[in-house]
Design a protein around this motif. Structure first.
Motif, PDB file in Angstrom:
ATOM      1  N   MET A   3      52.631  60.115  85.351  1.00 46.48           N
ATOM      2  CA  MET A   3      51.671  59.490  84.446  1.00 46.48           C
ATOM      3  C   MET A   3      50.373  60.280  84.406  1.00 46.48           C
ATOM      4  O   MET A   3      49.304  59.736  84.208  1.00 46.48           O
ATOM      5  N   THR A   4      50.469  61.582  84.568  1.00 43.60           N
ATOM      6  CA  THR A   4      49.288  62.430  84.562  1.00 43.60           C
ATOM      7  C   THR A   4      48.530  62.264  83.254  1.00 43.60           C
ATOM      8  O   THR A   4      49.089  62.363  82.179  1.00 43.60           O
ATOM      9  N   GLY A   5      47.257  61.974  83.383  1.00 47.91           N
ATOM     10  CA  GLY A   5      46.417  61.840  82.215  1.00 47.91           C
ATOM     11  C   GLY A   5      46.407  60.442  81.608  1.00 47.91           C
ATOM     12  O   GLY A   5      45.563  60.132  80.794  1.00 47.91           O
ATOM     13  N   ALA A   6      47.341  59.584  81.990  1.00 48.54           N
ATOM     14  CA  ALA A   6      47.410  58.254  81.400  1.00 48.54           C
ATOM     15  C   ALA A   6      46.156  57.448  81.739  1.00 48.54           C
ATOM     16  O   ALA A   6      45.639  56.725  80.907  1.00 48.54           O
ATOM     17  N   MET A   7      45.679  57.558  82.934  1.00 50.95           N
ATOM     18  CA  MET A   7      44.517  56.789  83.337  1.00 50.95           C
ATOM     19  C   MET A   7      43.215  57.442  82.892  1.00 50.95           C
ATOM     20  O   MET A   7      42.222  56.770  82.749  1.00 50.95           O
ATOM     21  N   SER A   8      43.205  58.718  82.657  1.00 49.73           N
ATOM     22  CA  SER A   8      41.970  59.402  82.307  1.00 49.73           C
ATOM     23  C   SER A   8      41.467  59.029  80.917  1.00 49.73           C
ATOM     24  O   SER A   8      40.313  59.228  80.602  1.00 49.73           O
ATOM     25  N   SER A   9      42.324  58.450  80.061  1.00 54.31           N
ATOM     26  CA  SER A   9      41.893  58.079  78.723  1.00 54.31           C
ATOM     27  C   SER A   9      41.252  56.700  78.686  1.00 54.31           C
ATOM     28  O   SER A   9      40.723  56.295  77.678  1.00 54.31           O
ATOM     29  N   MET A  10      41.299  55.984  79.796  1.00 55.32           N
ATOM     30  CA  MET A  10      40.696  54.663  79.837  1.00 55.32           C
ATOM     31  C   MET A  10      39.191  54.779  80.044  1.00 55.32           C
ATOM     32  O   MET A  10      38.726  55.561  80.856  1.00 55.32           O
ATOM     33  N   THR A  11      38.448  53.996  79.299  1.00 54.76           N
ATOM     34  CA  THR A  11      36.999  53.987  79.420  1.00 54.76           C
ATOM     35  C   THR A  11      36.606  52.791  80.276  1.00 54.76           C
ATOM     36  O   THR A  11      36.973  51.659  79.961  1.00 54.76           O
ATOM     37  N   PRO A  12      35.865  53.029  81.368  1.00 50.31           N
ATOM     38  CA  PRO A  12      35.456  51.900  82.194  1.00 50.31           C
ATOM     39  C   PRO A  12      34.468  51.021  81.433  1.00 50.31           C
ATOM     40  O   PRO A  12      33.653  51.504  80.653  1.00 50.31           O
ATOM     41  N   VAL A  13      34.573  49.730  81.650  1.00 53.91           N
ATOM     42  CA  VAL A  13      33.684  48.781  80.990  1.00 53.91           C
ATOM     43  C   VAL A  13      32.699  48.270  82.024  1.00 53.91           C
ATOM     44  O   VAL A  13      33.088  47.787  83.083  1.00 53.91           O
ATOM     45  N   ALA A  14      31.423  48.396  81.715  1.00 52.34           N
ATOM     46  CA  ALA A  14      30.390  47.915  82.623  1.00 52.34           C
ATOM     47  C   ALA A  14      30.404  46.390  82.634  1.00 52.34           C
ATOM     48  O   ALA A  14      30.612  45.768  81.599  1.00 52.34           O
ATOM     49  N   PRO A  15      30.178  45.797  83.781  1.00 53.76           N
ATOM     50  CA  PRO A  15      30.154  44.337  83.842  1.00 53.76           C
ATOM     51  C   PRO A  15      28.962  43.793  83.071  1.00 53.76           C
ATOM     52  O   PRO A  15      27.900  44.402  83.031  1.00 53.76           O
ATOM     53  N   THR A  16      29.155  42.657  82.435  1.00 53.73           N
ATOM     54  CA  THR A  16      28.071  42.011  81.703  1.00 53.73           C
ATOM     55  C   THR A  16      27.108  41.405  82.707  1.00 53.73           C
ATOM     56  O   THR A  16      27.520  40.733  83.640  1.00 53.73           O
ATOM     57  N   THR A  17      25.840  41.680  82.514  1.00 50.58           N
ATOM     58  CA  THR A  17      24.840  41.131  83.421  1.00 50.58           C
ATOM     59  C   THR A  17      24.105  39.988  82.749  1.00 50.58           C
ATOM     60  O   THR A  17      24.006  39.912  81.535  1.00 50.58           O
ATOM     61  N   THR A  18      23.602  39.100  83.558  1.00 52.83           N
ATOM     62  CA  THR A  18      22.824  37.986  83.057  1.00 52.83           C
ATOM     63  C   THR A  18      21.404  38.451  82.796  1.00 52.83           C
ATOM     64  O   THR A  18      20.830  39.191  83.570  1.00 52.83           O
ATOM     65  N   LEU A  19      20.845  38.001  81.701  1.00 53.32           N
ATOM     66  CA  LEU A  19      19.468  38.332  81.381  1.00 53.32           C
ATOM     67  C   LEU A  19      18.540  37.633  82.372  1.00 53.32           C
ATOM     68  O   LEU A  19      18.826  36.531  82.836  1.00 53.32           O
ATOM     69  N   THR A  20      17.444  38.275  82.694  1.00 54.82           N
ATOM     70  CA  THR A  20      16.475  37.701  83.622  1.00 54.82           C
ATOM     71  C   THR A  20      15.157  37.441  82.903  1.00 54.82           C
ATOM     72  O   THR A  20      14.955  37.872  81.765  1.00 54.82           O
ATOM     73  N   ALA A  21      14.243  36.788  83.574  1.00 54.40           N
ATOM     74  CA  ALA A  21      12.925  36.502  83.004  1.00 54.40           C
ATOM     75  C   ALA A  21      12.151  37.789  82.720  1.00 54.40           C
ATOM     76  O   ALA A  21      11.232  37.793  81.909  1.00 54.40           O
ATOM     77  N   ALA A  22      12.525  38.879  83.359  1.00 51.73           N
ATOM     78  CA  ALA A  22      11.848  40.163  83.147  1.00 51.73           C
ATOM     79  C   ALA A  22      12.322  40.869  81.874  1.00 51.73           C
ATOM     80  O   ALA A  22      11.646  41.765  81.379  1.00 51.73           O
ATOM     81  N   ASP A  23      13.473  40.467  81.328  1.00 52.26           N
ATOM     82  CA  ASP A  23      13.992  41.083  80.102  1.00 52.26           C
ATOM     83  C   ASP A  23      13.203  40.561  78.911  1.00 52.26           C
ATOM     84  O   ASP A  23      13.001  39.351  78.768  1.00 52.26           O
ATOM     85  N   ARG A  24      12.757  41.473  78.053  1.00 53.00           N
ATOM     86  CA  ARG A  24      11.877  41.127  76.944  1.00 53.00           C
ATOM     87  C   ARG A  24      12.471  41.525  75.605  1.00 53.00           C
ATOM     88  O   ARG A  24      13.171  42.534  75.480  1.00 53.00           O
ATOM     89  N   CYS A  25      12.156  40.739  74.584  1.00 55.35           N
ATOM     90  CA  CYS A  25      12.592  40.997  73.215  1.00 55.35           C
ATOM     91  C   CYS A  25      12.005  42.331  72.752  1.00 55.35           C
ATOM     92  O   CYS A  25      10.812  42.594  72.936  1.00 55.35           O
TER      93      CYS A  25
END
Length: 73
Positions: A3-25
């Motif tokens: 399966m050489t190369g089969a896994m290399s085409s997958m793009t990792p997905v960053a975990p969704t983070t919760t917004l904090t009081a410091a995050d601004r519009c």
């Protein structure tokens, strides 16, 4: 055949983070309640008002739309 190369085409997905009081519009500086992740990897943050104002034009192009307006204290 291996399966050489089969896994290399997958793009990792960053975990969704919760917004904090410091995050601004990005438009007005109020506390952000919505994070919009763009396909390019960039992100925008909006208060509920500005997220609503831009949702129709941004949501179709967004890779991810994290809406935490229901968690307003």
């Amino acid at each position: 055949m291996g399966m050489t190369g089969a896994m290399s085409s997958m793009t990792p997905v960053a975990p969704t983070t919760t917004l904090t009081a410091a995050d601004r519009c990005d438009r007005c500086g109020a506390q952000a309640r919505v994070r919009v992740v763009l396909p390019s990897g960039g992100e925008l943050m909006f208060c509920g008002h500005h997220a609503s104002a831009y949702e129709d034009s941004l949501r179709p192009a967004a890779a991810e739309w994290v809406d935490e307006t229901s968690s307003i204290d």
